[in-house]
Design an enzyme around this catalytic site. Structure first.
Site, PDB file in Angstrom:
ATOM      1  N   GLY A  70       3.886   1.827 -15.565  1.00 36.16           N
ATOM      2  CA  GLY A  70       4.942   1.145 -14.804  1.00 36.16           C
ATOM      3  C   GLY A  70       6.397   1.058 -14.949  1.00 36.16           C
ATOM      4  O   GLY A  70       7.195   0.762 -13.953  1.00 36.16           O
ATOM      5  N   ASP A 128       2.461 -10.380 -16.840  1.00 34.68           N
ATOM      6  CA  ASP A 128       1.666 -11.168 -15.945  1.00 34.68           C
ATOM      7  C   ASP A 128       1.144 -12.000 -16.899  1.00 34.68           C
ATOM      8  O   ASP A 128       1.586 -13.171 -17.360  1.00 34.68           O
ATOM      9  CB  ASP A 128       0.576 -10.218 -15.239  1.00 34.68           C
ATOM     10  CG  ASP A 128      -0.440 -10.795 -14.272  1.00 34.68           C
ATOM     11  OD1 ASP A 128      -0.494 -11.979 -14.664  1.00 34.68           O
ATOM     12  OD2 ASP A 128      -1.089 -10.343 -13.543  1.00 34.68           O
ATOM     13  N   LYS A 156       5.906 -13.156 -14.107  1.00 35.42           N
ATOM     14  CA  LYS A 156       4.859 -14.047 -13.359  1.00 35.42           C
ATOM     15  C   LYS A 156       4.699 -15.455 -14.214  1.00 35.42           C
ATOM     16  O   LYS A 156       3.704 -15.324 -15.013  1.00 35.42           O
ATOM     17  CB  LYS A 156       3.629 -13.600 -12.987  1.00 35.42           C
ATOM     18  CG  LYS A 156       3.792 -12.523 -11.974  1.00 35.42           C
ATOM     19  CD  LYS A 156       2.347 -12.032 -11.416  1.00 35.42           C
ATOM     20  CE  LYS A 156       2.258 -10.700 -10.537  1.00 35.42           C
ATOM     21  NZ  LYS A 156       1.034 -10.247 -10.354  1.00 35.42           N
ATOM     22  N   PHE A 177       0.204 -10.403  -6.014  1.00 32.32           N
ATOM     23  CA  PHE A 177       0.011  -8.944  -6.372  1.00 32.32           C
ATOM     24  C   PHE A 177       1.298  -8.252  -5.645  1.00 32.32           C
ATOM     25  O   PHE A 177       1.493  -8.217  -4.571  1.00 32.32           O
ATOM     26  CB  PHE A 177      -1.272  -8.287  -5.914  1.00 32.32           C
ATOM     27  CG  PHE A 177      -1.470  -6.856  -6.482  1.00 32.32           C
ATOM     28  CD1 PHE A 177      -1.657  -6.439  -7.907  1.00 32.32           C
ATOM     29  CD2 PHE A 177      -1.228  -5.701  -5.392  1.00 32.32           C
ATOM     30  CE1 PHE A 177      -1.941  -5.104  -8.082  1.00 32.32           C
ATOM     31  CE2 PHE A 177      -1.319  -4.694  -6.110  1.00 32.32           C
ATOM     32  CZ  PHE A 177      -1.878  -4.488  -7.332  1.00 32.32           C
ATOM     33  N   ASP A 184       2.099   0.030  -9.325  1.00 32.54           N
ATOM     34  CA  ASP A 184       1.042   0.906  -8.094  1.00 32.54           C
ATOM     35  C   ASP A 184       0.003   0.041  -7.490  1.00 32.54           C
ATOM     36  O   ASP A 184      -0.364  -1.005  -8.166  1.00 32.54           O
ATOM     37  CB  ASP A 184       0.474   2.320  -8.937  1.00 32.54           C
ATOM     38  CG  ASP A 184      -0.774   1.548  -9.991  1.00 32.54           C
ATOM     39  OD1 ASP A 184      -0.468   0.646 -10.762  1.00 32.54           O
ATOM     40  OD2 ASP A 184      -1.966   1.816  -9.901  1.00 32.54           O
ATOM     41  N   ARG A 190       4.427   3.673  -6.566  1.00 32.16           N
ATOM     42  CA  ARG A 190       5.150   3.675  -7.771  1.00 32.16           C
ATOM     43  C   ARG A 190       6.751   4.227  -7.170  1.00 32.16           C
ATOM     44  O   ARG A 190       7.491   3.781  -7.824  1.00 32.16           O
ATOM     45  CB  ARG A 190       4.571   4.539  -8.888  1.00 32.16           C
ATOM     46  CG  ARG A 190       3.578   4.016  -9.476  1.00 32.16           C
ATOM     47  CD  ARG A 190       3.263   4.801 -10.788  1.00 32.16           C
ATOM     48  NE  ARG A 190       1.615   4.684 -11.120  1.00 32.16           N
ATOM     49  CZ  ARG A 190       1.575   3.517 -11.824  1.00 32.16           C
ATOM     50  NH1 ARG A 190       2.306   2.585 -12.085  1.00 32.16           N
ATOM     51  NH2 ARG A 190       0.149   3.528 -12.367  1.00 32.16           N
TER      52      ARG A 190
HETATM   53  P1  5GP Z   1      -0.598  -8.507 -18.406  1.00 24.82           P
HETATM   54  O1  5GP Z   1      -0.983  -7.573 -19.654  1.00 24.82           O
HETATM   55  O2  5GP Z   1       0.802  -9.207 -18.577  1.00 24.82           O
HETATM   56  O3  5GP Z   1      -1.664  -9.213 -17.668  1.00 24.82           O
HETATM   57  O4  5GP Z   1      -0.184  -7.299 -17.289  1.00 24.82           O
HETATM   58  C1  5GP Z   1       0.552  -6.387 -17.340  1.00 24.82           C
HETATM   59  C2  5GP Z   1       0.329  -5.110 -16.771  1.00 24.82           C
HETATM   60  O5  5GP Z   1      -0.459  -5.592 -15.675  1.00 24.82           O
HETATM   61  C3  5GP Z   1       1.497  -4.627 -16.038  1.00 24.82           C
HETATM   62  O6  5GP Z   1       2.232  -3.578 -16.927  1.00 24.82           O
HETATM   63  C4  5GP Z   1       1.040  -3.885 -14.932  1.00 24.82           C
HETATM   64  O7  5GP Z   1       0.552  -2.623 -15.274  1.00 24.82           O
HETATM   65  C5  5GP Z   1      -0.080  -4.648 -14.355  1.00 24.82           C
HETATM   66  N1  5GP Z   1       0.066  -5.692 -13.362  1.00 24.82           N
HETATM   67  C6  5GP Z   1       0.269  -7.052 -13.612  1.00 24.82           C
HETATM   68  N2  5GP Z   1       0.546  -7.524 -12.549  1.00 24.82           N
HETATM   69  C7  5GP Z   1       0.845  -6.991 -11.645  1.00 24.82           C
HETATM   70  C8  5GP Z   1       0.985  -6.679 -10.247  1.00 24.82           C
HETATM   71  O8  5GP Z   1       1.215  -7.625  -9.521  1.00 24.82           O
HETATM   72  N3  5GP Z   1       0.889  -5.407  -9.591  1.00 24.82           N
HETATM   73  C9  5GP Z   1       0.686  -4.310 -10.131  1.00 24.82           C
HETATM   74  N4  5GP Z   1       0.779  -3.282  -9.568  1.00 24.82           N
HETATM   75  N5  5GP Z   1       0.435  -4.282 -11.391  1.00 24.82           N
HETATM   76  C10 5GP Z   1       0.381  -5.515 -12.191  1.00 24.82           C
END
Ligand code: 5GP
Length: 200
Positions: A70, A128, A156, A177, A184, A190
Site C-alpha cells: 500500500g 487502522d 483512523k 473503508f 486496494d 491502487r
Molecule cells: P492495521 O494493521 O493497522 O489494522 O491495518 C493496516 C493495513 O490494513 C494497511 O496497511 C492496509 O493494507 C489495510 N487497511 C486498513 N484499513 C484499510 C482501508 O480502509 N482500506 C484498505 N484498502 N486497506 C486498509
C-alpha cells in the site's frame, strides 16, 4: 474468465444543495466509492510532511522503510521531496482481505537493509488497528534501530488500539473503508491518484 475492471467516474451535484458541489464516484468490482481526498490535497500534504522531515531529520542517518504494497506511492512521493542524503527500503506483510481486518498478521519479508543504530522512518499507507505497525516496531527494536519514527498517510483514530505515537500523519480519517493512492479493494484501485471512501 479474467475479471474485467473499469473505473466509472460520475460527476454529480447532491440534491438539496444550493451550492453545486461536484463529487467523483467510481465503481470497483461490486462496490461504489466516492472521492474523499483529492490528488491536489494529498500532494500538498506530502509537501508539508516532507518539509517537516527535512527540518527534523537532516542531521541523522535515516533509512525510510516503506511497507508494501500500500505505501509504494506515498513512499515515492515523500522520498522524492527529501532533500538530505537518505536510504529507502521496503518490507512486506499483509493483514487484510476484502473490506474488514482479519486481525491475522502474515510473515514479514524483504529485510535487506542494515538498520542497526539508524533512524528509521516507517512509511505506512494507513494505520487502522495498529497491529501491523506494532509488529514492525517490535522487529525494529529487535534489530536495534537507534530511533523509530512513524509516518502514516492516513490514520483512523477510532480504530487504533495501540500506544505507539505517530510522528507524521497525512490525514486523520473516519473508520470507513477507503481505496486509491496505493490502497486496494481486492487488488484494484491502487493506481487512483485520489482517495475514495466506500458508499454504504
Ligand atoms: P492495521 O494493521 O493497522 O489494522 O491495518 C493496516 C493495513 O490494513 C494497511 O496497511 C492496509 O493494507 C489495510 N487497511 C486498513 N484499513 C484499510 C482501508 O480502509 N482500506 C484498505 N484498502 N486497506 C486498509
Amino acid at each position: 474468465m479474467r475479471t474485467k475492471i473499469r473505473y466509472y467516474f460520475h460527476i454529480f451535484a447532491p440534491a438539496n444543495s444550493s451550492n453545486i458541489v461536484f463529487m467523483k464516484e467510481i465503481r470497483i468490482l461490486d462496490k461504489k466509492f466516492r472521492e474523499f481526498l483529492t490528488e491536489k490535497a494529498i500532494q500538498q500534504r506530502i509537501e508539508e510532511l516532507a518539509r517537516q522531515m527535512n527540518n527534523d531529520l537532516a542531521e541523522k542517518e535515516v533509512v525510510f522503510l516503506g511497507i508494501l504494497n500500500g505505501a509504494f506511492l506515498f513512499a515515492a512521493d515523500l522520498f522524492r521531496r527529501i532533500d538530505f542524503p537518505a536510504r529507502i527500503s521496503f518490507v512486506k506483510l499483509a493483514s487484510y482481505q476484502g473490506t474488514s481486518s482479519s486481525g491475522l498478521i502474515k510473515e514479514l519479508i524483504g529485510w535487506n537493509e542494515d538498520i542497526k543504530n539508524k533512524t528509521i522512518v516507517v512509511v505506512e499507507d494507513i494505520v487502522d488497528t495498529g497491529n501491523t505497525l506494532e509488529r514492525i516496531v517490535d522487529e525494529l527494536v529487535i534489530r536495534k534501530a537507534a530511533e523509530v519514527r512513524i509516518a502514516a498517510m492516513l490514520y483512523k483514530p477510532a480504530a487504533y488500539t495501540k500506544d505507539i505515537a505517530l510522528d507524521y500523519i497525512g490525514f486523520e480519517i473516519p473508520n470507513d473503508f477507503v481505496v486509491g493512492y496505493g490502497l486496494d479493494y481486492d487488488g484494484f484501485g491502487r493506481n487512483l491518484p485520489s482517495v475514495y471512501t466506500l458508499i454504504k
